[in-house]
Design a protein around this motif. Structure first.
Motif, mmCIF file in Angstrom:
data_model
loop_
_atom_site.group_PDB
_atom_site.id
_atom_site.type_symbol
_atom_site.label_atom_id
_atom_site.label_comp_id
_atom_site.label_asym_id
_atom_site.label_seq_id
_atom_site.Cartn_x
_atom_site.Cartn_y
_atom_site.Cartn_z
ATOM 1 N N TYR A 152 0.832 -1.207 0.000
ATOM 2 C CA TYR A 152 0.000 0.000 0.000
ATOM 3 C C TYR A 152 0.869 1.261 0.000
ATOM 4 C CZ TYR A 152 -4.768 -1.812 0.737
ATOM 5 O OH TYR A 152 -5.999 -2.390 0.586
ATOM 6 N N ALA A 153 1.855 1.263 0.907
ATOM 7 C CA ALA A 153 2.716 2.439 1.032
ATOM 8 C C ALA A 153 3.399 2.732 -0.293
ATOM 9 C CB ALA A 153 3.748 2.207 2.129
ATOM 10 N N LYS A 154 3.921 1.675 -0.891
ATOM 11 C CA LYS A 154 4.654 1.802 -2.140
ATOM 12 C C LYS A 154 3.723 2.326 -3.247
ATOM 13 C CE LYS A 154 8.758 1.098 -3.519
ATOM 14 N NZ LYS A 154 9.325 2.426 -3.329
ATOM 15 N N ALA A 155 2.546 1.761 -3.303
ATOM 16 C CA ALA A 155 1.614 2.136 -4.368
ATOM 17 C C ALA A 155 1.099 3.557 -4.180
ATOM 18 C CB ALA A 155 0.448 1.149 -4.421
ATOM 19 N N ILE A 156 0.877 3.966 -2.936
ATOM 20 C CA ILE A 156 0.398 5.329 -2.680
ATOM 21 C C ILE A 156 1.463 6.329 -3.120
ATOM 22 C CG2 ILE A 156 -0.159 6.992 -0.857
ATOM 23 C CD1 ILE A 156 -1.450 4.594 0.660
ATOM 24 N N GLU A 157 2.703 6.014 -2.773
ATOM 25 C CA GLU A 157 3.781 6.919 -3.146
ATOM 26 C C GLU A 157 3.914 7.003 -4.657
ATOM 27 O OE1 GLU A 157 7.080 7.693 0.074
ATOM 28 O OE2 GLU A 157 7.628 6.073 -1.279
ATOM 29 N N LYS A 158 3.740 5.855 -5.299
ATOM 30 C CA LYS A 158 3.838 5.808 -6.759
ATOM 31 C C LYS A 158 2.712 6.613 -7.401
ATOM 32 C CE LYS A 158 4.689 2.343 -10.339
ATOM 33 N NZ LYS A 158 3.432 1.982 -11.020
ATOM 34 N N ALA A 159 1.520 6.463 -6.852
ATOM 35 C CA ALA A 159 0.357 7.144 -7.430
ATOM 36 C C ALA A 159 0.347 8.623 -7.062
ATOM 37 C CB ALA A 159 -0.928 6.484 -6.941
ATOM 38 N N GLN A 160 1.071 8.987 -5.993
ATOM 39 C CA GLN A 160 1.044 10.351 -5.464
ATOM 40 C C GLN A 160 -0.388 10.808 -5.214
ATOM 41 O OE1 GLN A 160 3.462 12.788 -4.449
ATOM 42 N NE2 GLN A 160 4.446 10.788 -4.214
ATOM 43 N N SER A 161 -1.147 9.896 -4.635
ATOM 44 C CA SER A 161 -2.555 10.204 -4.396
ATOM 45 C C SER A 161 -3.092 9.269 -3.331
ATOM 46 C CB SER A 161 -3.347 10.018 -5.690
ATOM 47 O OG SER A 161 -4.722 9.940 -5.402
ATOM 48 N N LEU A 162 -4.148 9.745 -2.649
ATOM 49 C CA LEU A 162 -4.814 8.874 -1.684
ATOM 50 C C LEU A 162 -6.115 8.341 -2.256
ATOM 51 C CD1 LEU A 162 -4.290 10.777 1.678
ATOM 52 C CD2 LEU A 162 -2.961 8.900 0.745
ATOM 53 N N ASP A 163 -6.312 8.563 -3.532
ATOM 54 C CA ASP A 163 -7.522 8.079 -4.175
ATOM 55 C C ASP A 163 -7.374 6.585 -4.478
ATOM 56 O OD1 ASP A 163 -9.645 7.487 -5.718
ATOM 57 O OD2 ASP A 163 -9.141 8.835 -7.377
ATOM 58 N N PRO A 164 -8.230 5.755 -3.893
ATOM 59 C CA PRO A 164 -8.077 4.309 -4.078
ATOM 60 C C PRO A 164 -8.008 3.881 -5.543
ATOM 61 C CG PRO A 164 -9.725 4.750 -2.415
ATOM 62 C CD PRO A 164 -9.345 6.070 -2.984
ATOM 63 N N ALA A 165 -8.782 4.527 -6.398
ATOM 64 C CA ALA A 165 -8.777 4.136 -7.811
ATOM 65 C C ALA A 165 -7.398 4.376 -8.417
ATOM 66 C CB ALA A 165 -9.837 4.922 -8.572
ATOM 67 N N LYS A 166 -6.780 5.513 -8.051
ATOM 68 C CA LYS A 166 -5.452 5.817 -8.603
ATOM 69 C C LYS A 166 -4.403 4.872 -8.026
ATOM 70 C CE LYS A 166 -6.149 10.527 -10.065
ATOM 71 N NZ LYS A 166 -6.668 11.683 -9.307
ATOM 72 N N VAL A 167 -4.555 4.567 -6.752
ATOM 73 C CA VAL A 167 -3.587 3.663 -6.122
ATOM 74 C C VAL A 167 -3.702 2.268 -6.729
ATOM 75 C CG1 VAL A 167 -2.873 2.597 -3.953
ATOM 76 C CG2 VAL A 167 -3.576 4.985 -3.981
ATOM 77 N N ARG A 168 -4.941 1.852 -6.989
ATOM 78 C CA ARG A 168 -5.143 0.539 -7.606
ATOM 79 C C ARG A 168 -4.488 0.507 -8.979
ATOM 80 N NH1 ARG A 168 -5.242 -3.337 -9.998
ATOM 81 N NH2 ARG A 168 -6.764 -5.024 -10.209
ATOM 82 N N GLU A 169 -4.596 1.611 -9.689
ATOM 83 C CA GLU A 169 -3.992 1.674 -11.015
ATOM 84 C C GLU A 169 -2.471 1.602 -10.903
ATOM 85 O OE1 GLU A 169 -5.813 4.862 -13.334
ATOM 86 O OE2 GLU A 169 -4.024 4.718 -14.622
ATOM 87 N N ALA A 170 -1.939 2.300 -9.903
ATOM 88 C CA ALA A 170 -0.484 2.287 -9.713
ATOM 89 C C ALA A 170 0.013 0.888 -9.377
ATOM 90 C CB ALA A 170 -0.097 3.259 -8.600
ATOM 91 N N MET A 171 -0.855 0.099 -8.744
ATOM 92 C CA MET A 171 -0.459 -1.260 -8.363
ATOM 93 C C MET A 171 -0.236 -2.142 -9.589
ATOM 94 S SD MET A 171 -2.805 -2.137 -5.105
ATOM 95 C CE MET A 171 -2.090 -2.056 -3.456
ATOM 96 N N ASN A 172 -0.886 -1.799 -10.685
ATOM 97 C CA ASN A 172 -0.829 -2.661 -11.867
ATOM 98 C C ASN A 172 0.593 -2.940 -12.339
ATOM 99 O OD1 ASN A 172 -3.511 -3.145 -12.018
ATOM 100 N ND2 ASN A 172 -3.947 -1.495 -13.461
ATOM 101 N N ASP A 173 1.437 -1.911 -12.320
ATOM 102 C CA ASP A 173 2.818 -2.219 -12.715
ATOM 103 C C ASP A 173 3.802 -1.974 -11.587
ATOM 104 O OD1 ASP A 173 3.353 0.688 -13.120
ATOM 105 O OD2 ASP A 173 1.857 0.365 -14.656
#
Lengths: 327, 432, 296
Positions: B346-367
């Motif tokens: 989660y931490a990694k993906a949030i930082e990658k997405a630079q957002s707390l929006d779950p949809a954006k974080v989920r997208e960041a998780m893809n790669d």
């Protein structure tokens, strides 16, 4: 003297609960948990409360109801949404009816605790028939969300598992209350209460004890089946045998009926509220300790209020103008 | 007149009890200001009582260690704001109804956007529709079953290896060690999880050229497996896979010993990964193997990550072990590591997405791909199923739990064939 | 041939297991027979016995056979305490109240045990060898469980038949009011029977671990509660002896039917054995509602 006014109190409580659930963030699921417990108590109360007989196999009826709905939605998806749902309710009722006729036919010949313990085998029996016979997927259960999503679309699936399931459960819960009220006011109710007080005397007075017990048993079981179909299958979108045939639900239902007052209309409502809320807040306040706290509380309640909270209130309200609202 | 008030009192009590719940802690987590430090809650409905209490406690401790590590290493930076992680955990009592209430409470009252799923596949499946409804992320660290990820939930992702991969590594190992050991038997608990594991394993075994000589299940809670084991003995297998949870896994091993059913290799689900397995069985546990999501001593390290060209994130194994031991007084079971990895992801993906929006974080998780103590984290973008992580096979050797497979993670050679029961009676161990 | 051999092996194990089941049900039947209280918390007391066996062995190396004495003492003390604190007030209350109280007590014991012993699954290895008999291997520990069950059941039987107080207990089971008029102090008999019932149950927990020395856990009791109820009904519910014999029959059915059910293709025979025991229970109730061995 027919008296339906306690239904006003009942509906008022539901209205307040639904208003709280809809009006306050994060309260909807806890309210639905409360209503689940109320419904479970209300349906059990129709048999247990009125006859004094303990049905340990109760949860098996929720289980077969859950399976009825799951089989319809999972195996007859192609019928289309409305027919499959209708079939689900029919199957839930039908399975509950069959099980309750068979179990009732055999076990209702037994008295008191003998009956209670005889029914304990029912739940295990059905669970292991499904597991051992590999019926309806056996231990792999029926997982519906993917099937429903594919067949009817994601929106419909979400609607089914949230709005429709919750609405269905509320309807079943209120229906159980209305039926309870009706029975309390009917010949059946008087007969049942007579047999609860003294079965032999009731028999001598010409009450067909077996038949009365059987009717109450079947009604209670069918309502349980409907609870299983809505609160479990529709809401959770899956059914696993180990999960639905779990004896602790029977015991929880008994606790609720006892807390509130057996054989009353409002008993299961009050019992369900106390039980579910107490557990919910104990869970949040003392994670992992709630059962350790709940158990002694329960013993104290049993020792101090043997006739349950509503039983106590009804006594207290006797002779006042609130009398007709509490039952 | 006094009595008239009873009803009123009752209604008042009921309503206040209900309202009380909402008055509690409304946590604002909206980012604001510059260079600010704020707290970000990860929600966790986890089993602290009921049948998953043991796993739940280990998981929760793993989460806390991961959160503390993140906070000690600069937190999560999104824009100008630094977030410190805190785990908001509630006990779900291992019950499906509670899970749904708690998910909603987390999503609304506590305003949590990132939820660590409850323990077990069943409870994770119960959580999924509610998480989806509120569009909060649900990260499964204890729900292995593949079907959770075949239902089309977008907000559900998996950190641990799926059930279908539990027993496959062991079969690979047997085939590599002894291509002649063909006669495979399966004896497992008739539960949703163990059935999924062993049905996948059976198909995989057929592909590898194993011959299935026996397959039977036993019901959960069985206290005597002798009817099955007497049959098993007659089928004369070389290799056995099976088990389900804790008690039955111990029982299976115990009765194999009592009935003197000798096998070249045994792999049992779940039970052997716990120290209590060896304590319960003594040297009869020697040579018994089992799949684990993770194990103490596994060779995942910043160096190993560098070799693979993947980023390392989170505490090193030494840091994790000492933190867990300090808190719990024992070595961490794999549940702790997988839960920690879920927090890290989660931490990694949030930082990658630079957002707390779950949809954006989920997208960041893809790669997203990184390595932690738990191994590689990478999901299938389509389903959210974990594909980066590899299971390890552990085996009890000379009183110690050793990692014997895959070779890249192993810290010992497999003990094959395992000593016979008679040899063990004489005190034999693996490697003696 | 293999079929017959396996059937015989299964029946052998079934008889051993059945003796343990039988003893584990006697306490339940005794309490019901005397006090008409349904102890739904039964399994929790079995768990206590199992942990006594475990800790005595692990901490002091004391073999489970010695722990039997400690177990019955501890069990009777717990039973007496529960009687004094709770049950005494509920003897004349409706069935439901005492049933619920026992449920709450069971939960309390389990949760309390979890606080002190944790939720780990533990076990111990008391290795005293085994013997080949009737086409299978039987460890001596299981044979000891078998022998001790029979001996303990026999001791209890003799105590009931031959001692004055045992006869008084039986008199109360037969006819509560009648016993009172005969000058029997019923409340003392209640206290004794409850305490003895719990004592026997805790003791049977030790024997359970002799048969299955692994998988000991604070929630292990649920499985035994369910089985004990089925066995108790088969045995006539109010009769400890009936329960003991019914335990045997139950064990034989559970294990013996496995081989037969295995002949049906496409099913899981082990699961079906559990279904079968429920069917047997229903059939017995249909034919003879007082239980297979009731009316004693």
């Amino acid at each position: 003297m027919r008296n339906y006014t306690p239904l006003v109190t009942l509906l008022l409580i539901y209205a307040v609960m639904i208003a709280i659930g809809q009006g306050i963030q994060g309260m909807w699921q806890p309210i639905m948990l409360v209503i689940f417990y109320i419904a479970v108590g209300q349906a059990l109360n129709i048999f247990l409360g009125m006859t004094g007989y303990v049905n340990f196999g109760y949860v098996a009826l929720l289980g077969v109801g859950a399976y009825g709905m799951a089989v319809a939605l999972g195996y007859y998806t192609d019928l289309g949404l409305i027919p499959a749902l209708t079939l689900g309710f029919i199957l839930a009722i039908l399975l509950a009816f069959i099980v309750s006729m068979v179990v009732g036919g055999i076990a209702l010949r037994l008295r008191g605790a003998y009956f209670a313990i005889a029914t304990i085998g029912v739940n295990e029996g059905i669970k292991y028939l499904i597991l051992g016979g590999k019926i309806w997927g056996g231990s792999s259960g029926i997982v519906l969300s993917g099937i429903l999503r594919k067949a009817y679309g994601a929106e419909t699936m979400r609607f089914l598992s949230t709005v429709f399931a919750d609405a269905g459960l509320i309807v079943v819960a209120i229906l159980s209350g209305v039926i309870t009220m009706y029975i309390l006011n009917s010949r059946l109710g008087y007969g049942l209460i007579a047999l609860r007080e003294d079965e032999d005397a009731a028999k001598v007075m010409g009450i067909n004890v077996r038949r009365y017990k059987q009717i109450a048993f079947v009604i209670s079981c069918i309502l349980a089946g409907l609870i299983g179909a809505t609160a479990w299958t529709l809401k959770l979108t899956y059914v696993f045998p180990q999960d639905v045939f779990a004896i602790n639900y029977t015991v929880e239902a008994i606790v609720i009926v006892m807390l509130g007052g057996a054989g009353t209309l409002l008993g299961p409502v009050v019992g369900g509220l106390i039980y579910a809320l107490l557990k919910y807040y104990l869970t949040i306040a003392f994670p992992g300790m709630q059962l350790l706290i709940l158990a002694p509380l329960l013993i104290i309640v049993i020792l101090l209020f043997p006739e349950g909270v509503v039983g106590y209130l009804a006594k207290a309200a006797r002779g006042t103008r609130f009398e007709k609202f509490v039952r | 007149m006094v009595k008239n008030r009873w009803l009123l009192v009752a209604i008042l009590v009921v309503s206040t009890a209900l309202i009380l719940g909402c008055a509690q802690e409304q946590q604002p987590t909206t980012p604001s200001g510059e260079g600010k430090v704020e707290t970000l809650y990860f929600g966790a409905p986890i089993s602290l009582s009921g049948k998953f209490a043991e796993e739940g406690k280990a998981s929760l401790e793993g989460m806390k260690i991961a959160a503390k590590w993140i906070n000690d290493h600069g937190g999560i930076k999104v824009g100008d704001v630094t977030y410190n992680i805190e785990i908001k955990a509630y006990d779900d009592e291992s019950k499906k109804e509670n899970v749904q209430s708690l998910i909603e409470r987390l999503a609304t009252v506590d305003n949590v956007k990132f939820i660590l799923a409850p323990y077990s596949s069943g409870l994770t499946l119960a959580a999924a529709p509610i998480a989806e409804k509120y569009q909060v992320l649900l990260n499964s660290h204890g729900g292995a079953s593949d079907y959770i990820f075949e239902q089309g939930y977008y907000y559900v992702v998996q950190t641990l290896s799926p059930a279908s991969r539990y027993q496959t590594g062991f079969l690979d190992m047997v085939k590599a060690k002894d291509p002649d050991a063909k006669r495979l038997a399966l004896v497992y608990e008739d539960g949703e999880f163990s059935r999924a594991v062993h049905e996948a394993a059976r198909e995989y075994a057929k592909q590898l050229g194993f011959e299935i000589v026996y397959e039977k299940t036993y019901p959960a809670g069985a206290t005597d497996l002798s009817p099955i084991l007497n049959e098993l003995k007659a089928a004369n297998p070389d290799v056995l896979i099976g088990g389900g949870h804790f008690a039955d896994g111990q029982l299976l091993a115990k009765q194999l010993a009592e009935l003197k059913i000798d096998l070249k290799a045994i792999s049992i689900l779940v039970a052997p990964t716990f120290t209590s397995f060896y304590e319960a069985l003594g040297n009869k546990a020697e040579g018994i193997a089992g799949p684990a999501q993770w194990e103490v001593g596994v060779k995942y390290s910043p160096e190993a990550a560098e070799k693979l060209g993947i980023e390392w994130y989170g505490p090193t194994q030494e840091e994790f072990l000492s933190a867990y031991k300090e808190a719990m007084g024992e070595e961490p079971p794999y549940q702790a590591a997988e839960a920690a990895a879920a927090v890290l992801s989660y931490a990694k993906a949030i930082e990658k997405a630079q957002s707390l929006d779950p949809a954006k974080v989920r997208e960041a998780m893809n790669d997203l791909e990184f390595m932690s103590i738990y191994g590689v984290w990478k999901i299938d973008p389509e389903t959210g199923k974990q594909i980066g992580h590899e299971m390890v096979i552990i085996q009890w050797q000379n009183g110690e739990k050793k990692i014997v497979w895959p070779e890249s993670a192993a810290n010992a050679e497999p003990c094959y064939p395992m000593p016979t029961w008679d040899e063990k009676e004489g005190g034999a161990t693996c490697g003696s | 041939m293999a079929f017959v051999e396996q059937l015989i092996s299964n029946l052998l194990y079934g008889a051993i297991l059945g003796s343990v089941y039988g003893l584990a049900t006697m306490g339940l039947s005794l309490i019901f027979g005397v006090l008409r209280i349904v102890n739904v918390g039964h399994g929790a007391f079995i768990m206590v016995g199992a942990f006594i066996a475990y800790w005595m062995f692990i901490l002091y190396g004391i073999p489970p056979l010695i722990s039997l004495f400690l177990a019955i003492a501890v069990g009777m003390a717990i039973g007496l305490a529960i009687y004094m604190l709770v049950v005494k007030r509920l003897v004349d209350a409706p069935e439901l109240a005492s049933l619920l109280a026992m449920f709450a007590i069971g939960i309390f014991i389990e949760e309390f045990a979890k606080q002190i012993w944790g939720a780990d699954y533990v076990g111990y290895s008391w290795e005293i060898g085994g013997v080949s008999m009737l086409f299978t291997e039987v460890p001596f520990t299981k044979l000891l469980a078998f022998a001790s069950s029979i001996v303990i059941a026999a001791v209890v039987y003799v105590w009931f038949r031959k001692t004055k107080i045992g006869k008084a207990v039986r008199a109360v089971v037969e006819d509560r009011e009648g016993a009172t008029t005969c000058g029997i102090d019923v409340s003392r008999i209640y206290a004794l029977s409850f305490s003895l019932g719990i004592g026997l149950t805790v003791l049977s927990g030790v024997l359970v671990t002799l048969f299955t020395p692994v998988g000991i856990n604070v929630y292990m009791g649920g499985e035994y509660t369910l089985k004990a109820f089925v066995i108790a009904v088969l045995g006539g519910l109010a009769s400890p002896w009936g329960a003991f014999y019914a335990g045997f029959i139950f064990g034989l059915i559970e294990n013996g039917s496995y081989t037969l059910l295995g002949l049906i293709p496409g099913v899981e025979p082990f699961g079906l054995t559990r279904f079968l025991s429920s069917v047997v229970l229903m059939l017995v109730l249909l034919v003879k509602p007082t239980g297979l061995l009731g009316g004693e």
